[in-house]
Write an enzyme that holds these catalytic residues in place. Structure first.
Site: not given
Ligand SMILES: *Cc1c(COP(=O)(O)O)cnc(C)c1O
Length: 339
Positions: A83, A185, A221
């Site tokens: 990722r 991210k 989300e």
């Molecule tokens: C990091 C994150 C998640 C969850 O991702 P994981 O890999 O399960 O920790 C979900 N939504 C957002 C906006 C994030 O930044």
């Protein structure tokens, strides 16, 4: 060597300094090389750096657990590496190779292993960051990049075991548009959420639910966690359209539901009206693992799910996932990397 005198009993999800951090740098047009551990501390950076001026950067997050027998377990760290690599490309940064990312994760966890709390008291949170660290006045990619991993012991998200949270739907703010950067991210995605999330917390809610930016109708989300609804034994989760972050917990929940519980999974758009009719709802991410949602407020209506208790399927998914992550159960998917 710095010694560790942390009281693991008092941990929350806040930063606690550890012994070391991992650092490596890369010039634009070059390839990343493995880096080295240095004592944890401040870094020096130009006020004209691309990250400070234009937010060119991303982060990752994962946890290391220590079992009662002293084994150190990481959960699917290669997925974080993949990722991060994709995120680098979207943010015009040199792609971080899997071997450099994994070298860093292993070194940082090994060197700080005495900072990992016992599983019932929490975990070691591992935070990789990659950012444009050279100066540049115009809006353009940086000429130099820095990759750092630091870590911090953190407490369990739910101190007294799983407990349902109260959420409110954000009608005034969106998280990410289609074709933007919601699917990576990117550091710039998170500051805009602090205002609506802060307002919701003042009103007694744990977090906000974001709707899609185009039609303001479909759930995206929950803060920084992915959303799930259960109706008549089917699991529905928003499909990854590009505005939703592809969570590793999300992917793991889908596979457990399908392959261990034999459930039907629907990855598709789900409207907030349909959500309000669901039997159980929860959200999933590294920090909270799985959080049951007890109620959702949307416009002037507040709906309570599973009578405000933890739903049966939600609990099953939590037990299976944490059994694998904590090393108390077998690892049928080969998700654990033991150091
Ligand atoms: C990091 C994150 C998640 C969850 O991702 P994981 O890999 O399960 O920790 C979900 N939504 C957002 C906006 C994030 O930044």
């Amino acid at each position: 060597m710095k010694t560790n005198n942390i009281n693991f009993d008092d941990l929350t999800f806040t930063f606690t300094e550890t012994r070391s951090m991992y650092v490596t740098k890369c010039k634009r047009g070059d390839n990343w090389n493995t880096g080295e551990l240095v004592p944890y501390g401040n870094i020096s950076i130009s006020p004209a750096s691309t990250v400070l001026n234009y937010g060119q950067g991303l982060f990752e997050g994962m946890k290391a657990y220590k079992t009662d027998g002293g084994r150190i377990l990481l959960f699917r760290p290669e997925k974080n590496a993949e990722r991060a690599a994709k995120g680098c490309l979207r943010l015009s940064m040199p792609e971080i190779p899997k071997n450099v990312f994994m070298d860093a994760v292993k070194k940082i966890v090994k060197d700080n292993s005495d900072y990992i709390p016992p599983t019932e008291k929490g975990a070691l949170y591992i935070r990789p960051i990659i950012f444009g660290s050279a100066e540049g006045l115009g809006v353009a990619p940086s000429t130099e990049y820095t990759f750092i991993i630091y870590c911090s012991p953190v407490g369990p998200y739910f101190k007294g075991g799983l407990s349902p949270i109260k959420l409110i739907v954000s009608t005034d703010y969106h998280r990410a548009p289609l074709k933007g950067t919601g699917g990576v991210k990117a550091i710039g995605n998170y500051v805009p959420g602090m205002l609506p999330s802060g307002n919701a917390k003042k009103m007694g809610f744990a977090e906000i639910i974001y709707l899609d930016a185009a039609e303001e109708k479909y759930v995206e989300e929950v803060g920084a966690a992915n959303f799930f609804a259960i109706k008549d034994g089917n699991i529905i989760t928003p499909e990854l359209t590009g505005s939703i972050l592809p969570g590793i917990t999300r992917d793991s929940v889908i596979r457990i539901a399908k392959e261990k519980l034999g459930m039907n999974i629907e990855e598709r758009r789900i409207s907030i009206d349909e959500v309000m009719e669901a039997d159980e709802v929860f959200c999933a991410g590294t920090a909270a693992i799985i959080s049951p949602i007890g109620s959702i407020k949307y416009n002037n209506k507040e709906h309570i799910f599973s009578n405000g208790d933890v739903g049966n399927i939600t609990r099953k998914l939590y037990d299976i996932l944490t059994g694998i992550q904590f090393g108390t159960d077998s690892d049928p998917f080969d998700w654990i990397l033991e150091l």
